[in-house]
Design a protein around this motif. Structure first.
Motif, PDB file in Angstrom:
ATOM      1  N   ASP A 101      20.039  13.413  -2.761  1.00  0.00           N
ATOM      2  CA  ASP A 101      18.639  13.549  -3.153  1.00  0.00           C
ATOM      3  C   ASP A 101      17.848  14.146  -2.008  1.00  0.00           C
ATOM      4  N   ARG A 103      15.211  12.978  -0.513  1.00  0.00           N
ATOM      5  CA  ARG A 103      14.852  11.981   0.510  1.00  0.00           C
ATOM      6  C   ARG A 103      15.957  11.857   1.545  1.00  0.00           C
ATOM      7  N   GLN A 104      17.212  11.810   1.082  1.00  0.00           N
ATOM      8  CA  GLN A 104      18.322  11.715   2.020  1.00  0.00           C
ATOM      9  C   GLN A 104      18.395  12.957   2.900  1.00  0.00           C
ATOM     10  N   LYS A 106      15.946  14.931   3.889  1.00  0.00           N
ATOM     11  CA  LYS A 106      14.894  14.884   4.903  1.00  0.00           C
ATOM     12  C   LYS A 106      15.202  13.836   5.969  1.00  0.00           C
ATOM     13  N   SER A 107      15.614  12.652   5.542  1.00  0.00           N
ATOM     14  CA  SER A 107      15.897  11.576   6.501  1.00  0.00           C
ATOM     15  C   SER A 107      17.037  11.958   7.430  1.00  0.00           C
TER      16      SER A 107
END
Length: 479
Positions: A101, A103-104, A106-107
């Protein structure tokens, strides 16, 4: 979800890079690393025998023999340098597609930036500290050191490094420098081998492909998959000649250097290897504290990519095996391993940073140049900046070292003293760089949040792999 919202992250899946590791595994099982070590020993012995100081051959004959003996090694280096840019580019783009995803993605990117910079700074500081404490430059007999001029490709690389160090920076120039990082001409960056710009282009291209419908991005993903397969096929073929290449290169080094300073350079090499061992212990400690992995288990787990990195002398050439080790042995989520390893092969150069810092201290001591604390801090900063984005191929470390030496005022003529020994020591650097990538994988695996559990991700990956094998498809689109 429509194109532009990264819908493809959840729908398009290129084949895992680890499936290209079969040919590399055969090299490891054939004990290529042991053959390389034997080639090293025989090369050193042959070079010492043919050295003009022994009286067996004249200097002109010895130099001619040295050039011909080094020919297989120079061809070997040229082939590896030829394939690393397309391999890195393809692997980063396809690795981005492995994210579960946004979010993963970016993190992981933010966490990796902090980890890469922090670990590289620590490695550079470690190199400076070991050099100041053990003083390897004081073991070399200055009177016995040969007066050798830099020639050929080595001289060109040194000049390139010196030109990089000569650039001046100010508050006015910083915005322009930041702008120039972006590859306005990606093909030009590829031709010049500017790895930092190539990595940025690969990331932008990968994210861009995820923002369009899978049907549009699939052909390019498949093309890049073919590029990966071709590059690894070339690597597997070229690697079989690694022992002969090492033999010839070291024979030429010993012919030019001679036995007069062998003891002093041996002491320097021992200090470098000791520094690499300390850095390895540091990585294992990070894996234990931040990654929650037992150091002994970690050491056993990384054995295969570590030895293959020593044999190939390139962290880029070992990427499939590194990804396979991260996923199958260290149990890192596939989405993280496929993203981190290709980036780490060009951005995470802890072994290189330690070596450049330690080699600079050595050269300063050899020329009896005192480096005050301010210069040492500048040395660490320059080493970190020069190491990040260095191509993961053998032979180009001389550019980084020339840049670092010039930045602190150490004469570049000293490169002729250690450039031959660098052929050996850079193999340890490659192995340590690979170790740093695997440690980054286990650390990120523990701290980066994910939308699904590892078990679910692995199960989904296995289902896709079964479909890819059954349909003979490199890229699949999930409904």
């Amino acid at each position: 979800m429509k194109g532009g919202n990264f819908s493809s992250v959840e729908r398009i899946f290129p084949k895992n890079l680890k499936f290209l590791s079969k040919q590399s595994n055969r090299l490891t099982k054939g004990r290529l690393w042991l053959q390389v070590l034997i080639g090293m020993v025989l090369g050193i012995a042959t070079g010492l025998l043919l050295n003009p100081d022994t009286g067996f051959v004249s200097r002109s004959t010895a130099n001619t023999l040295g050039e011909w003996l080094a020919l297989p090694g120079n061809l070997f280096l040229a082939f590896i340098q030829m394939i690393v840019v397309p391999l890195i580019l393809a692997s980063i783009v396809r690795g981005i597609a492995a994210a579960t995803d946004v979010r993963q993605l970016k993190s992981t990117g933010v966490g990796l930036a902090f980890y890469f910079i922090g670990s590289t700074i620590a490695a550079a500081v470690l190199g400076v500290a070991i050099g100041l404490v053990l003083k390897p430059g004081e073991y070399v007999d200055r009177a016995a050191a040969p007066q050798v001029e830099l020639t050929g490709q080595v001289a060109e690389l040194a000049e390139k490094g010196e030109a990089e160090a000569a650039k001046t920076f100010s508050l006015v120039s910083i915005p322009n420098e930041i702008t120039e990082i972006l590859p306005t001409n990606p093909l030009g960056s590829i031709v010049r081998g500017d790895m930092l710009q190539i990595v940025i282009f690969a990331i932008v291209l990968g994210v861009g492909l995820l923002s369009v419908p899978p049907e549009s991005s699939k052909p390019l993903f498949e093309l890049l998959g073919s590029v990966q397969q071709i590059c690894m096929a070339i690597v597997a073929t070229v690697m079989t000649f690694a022992p002969v290449a090492v033999f010839g290169l070291l024979a030429q080094v010993m012919i030019k250097t001679g036995p007069g300073i062998l003891a002093g350079l041996g002491a320097y090499a021992a200090v470098v290897v000791f520094g690499m061992a300390v850095l390895l212990a540091f990585y294992l400690a990070i894996a234990a504290v931040l990654g929650g992995r037992n150091p002994l288990f970690m050491l056993r787990s990384i054995r295969e990519p570590f030895l293959l990195g020593f044999s190939t002398n390139s962290s880029a050439a070992t990427m499939p095996v590194t990804v396979k080790t991260a996923e199958d042995v260290l149990k890192v989520r596939p989405s993280l391993a496929q993203f981190i390893v290709p980036l780490g092969a060009t951005m995470n150069m802890g072994g290189t940073a330690l070596y450049q810092a330690l080699a600079t201290i050595f050269m300063a001591q050899f020329y009896q140049i005192d480096l005050p604390i301010g210069v040492l801090l500048a040395l660490v900063a320059t080493t970190v900046g020069a190491s990040i984005g260095t191509p993961a191929v053998p032979g180009v470390g001389i550019v980084v070292l020339a840049s670092v030496l010039s930045s602190v005022g150490v004469p570049l003529t000293g490169l002729a003293l250690i450039v031959g020994l660098d052929r050996i020591l850079e193999r340890f650097r490659a192995s340590l760089n690979i170790t740093g990538d695997l440690v980054a994988c286990v650390v990120m695996d523990r701290f980066v949040p994910a939308a699904v559990s590892r078990e679910s991700e692995v199960r989904s990956a296995e289902e896709r792999e079964h479909i890819q094998e059954a349909c003979n498809e490199d890229v699949v689109i999930s409904p």
